[in-house]
Design an enzyme around this catalytic site. Structure first.
Site, mmCIF file in Angstrom:
data_model
loop_
_atom_site.group_PDB
_atom_site.id
_atom_site.type_symbol
_atom_site.label_atom_id
_atom_site.label_comp_id
_atom_site.label_asym_id
_atom_site.label_seq_id
_atom_site.Cartn_x
_atom_site.Cartn_y
_atom_site.Cartn_z
ATOM 1 C CD GLU A 104 5.708 -2.286 4.178
ATOM 2 O OE1 GLU A 104 5.419 -1.095 4.386
ATOM 3 O OE2 GLU A 104 4.902 -3.218 4.311
ATOM 4 C CG HIS B 256 9.835 7.346 -9.640
ATOM 5 N ND1 HIS B 256 10.205 8.312 -10.542
ATOM 6 C CD2 HIS B 256 9.245 7.993 -8.602
ATOM 7 C CE1 HIS B 256 9.842 9.505 -10.071
ATOM 8 N NE2 HIS B 256 9.254 9.329 -8.901
ATOM 9 C CB SER C 92 6.321 -23.158 -0.978
ATOM 10 O OG SER C 92 6.543 -24.438 -1.525
ATOM 11 N N GLY D 135 6.060 3.364 3.868
ATOM 12 C CA GLY D 135 5.489 2.595 2.772
ATOM 13 C C GLY D 135 4.033 2.991 2.619
ATOM 14 N N GLY E 184 12.108 9.372 -6.878
ATOM 15 C CA GLY E 184 11.727 10.775 -6.843
ATOM 16 C C GLY E 184 11.990 11.412 -5.493
#
Length: 140
Positions: free
Chosen positions: A63, A107, A93, A83, A109
């Protein structure tokens, strides 16, 4: 004057001071027109109790790199990035070394961005595959 790639990477990593990225020792190491790469060391600091990389730490890496990628490709004077959805699969692992997260835009945008994030180990084995949706919102 256009900044060198080294200068841009240094500025990016400076922004990470006093954040979760610094705590997890996440470092931005490369970028291009539609991607960003970061790495994180794997050690007992981010292990589960059985001695392998914690999935939560892997998601934090994914993230962070995805949100940061969206952040550097917008006008940060006018917008901020958050996010809004993330999903992923942990496939292998890792006990030590580094993991690398490469975020690619699927994408790009004006309002929403969709990124594919591949997390690999030192030997380029796929550790996790994540998808992140971010939103760019106007600053008030």
């Amino acid at each position: 004057m256009k900044l060198s790639k080294k200068d841009v990477l240094e500025q990016c990593n400076t922004l990470c001071k006093n954040t979760l990225m610094e705590t997890l020792e996440i470092e931005i190491i490369d970028f291009g027109d539609d991607f960003l790469v970061a790495r994180m060391p794997v050690s007992s600091k981010n292990h589960q109790v059985d001695g392998v990389l914690h999935g939560g730490a892997t998601f934090a890496l994914a993230e962070s790199v995805g949100s940061f990628a969206s952040h550097i490709f917008i006008d940060v004077e006018k917008f901020f990035v958050r996010g809004i959805e993330m999903s992923g699969n942990h496939l292998k692992s890792v006990k030590d070394g580094y993991v690398f997260a490469k975020a690619n835009f699927l994408h790009k945008g004006r309002t929403t961005q969709l990124l594919n994030i591949r997390v690999t180990d030192d030997d380029d084995n796929l550790i996790s595959l994540c998808k992140l949706t971010t939103i760019s919102l106007p600053k008030k």
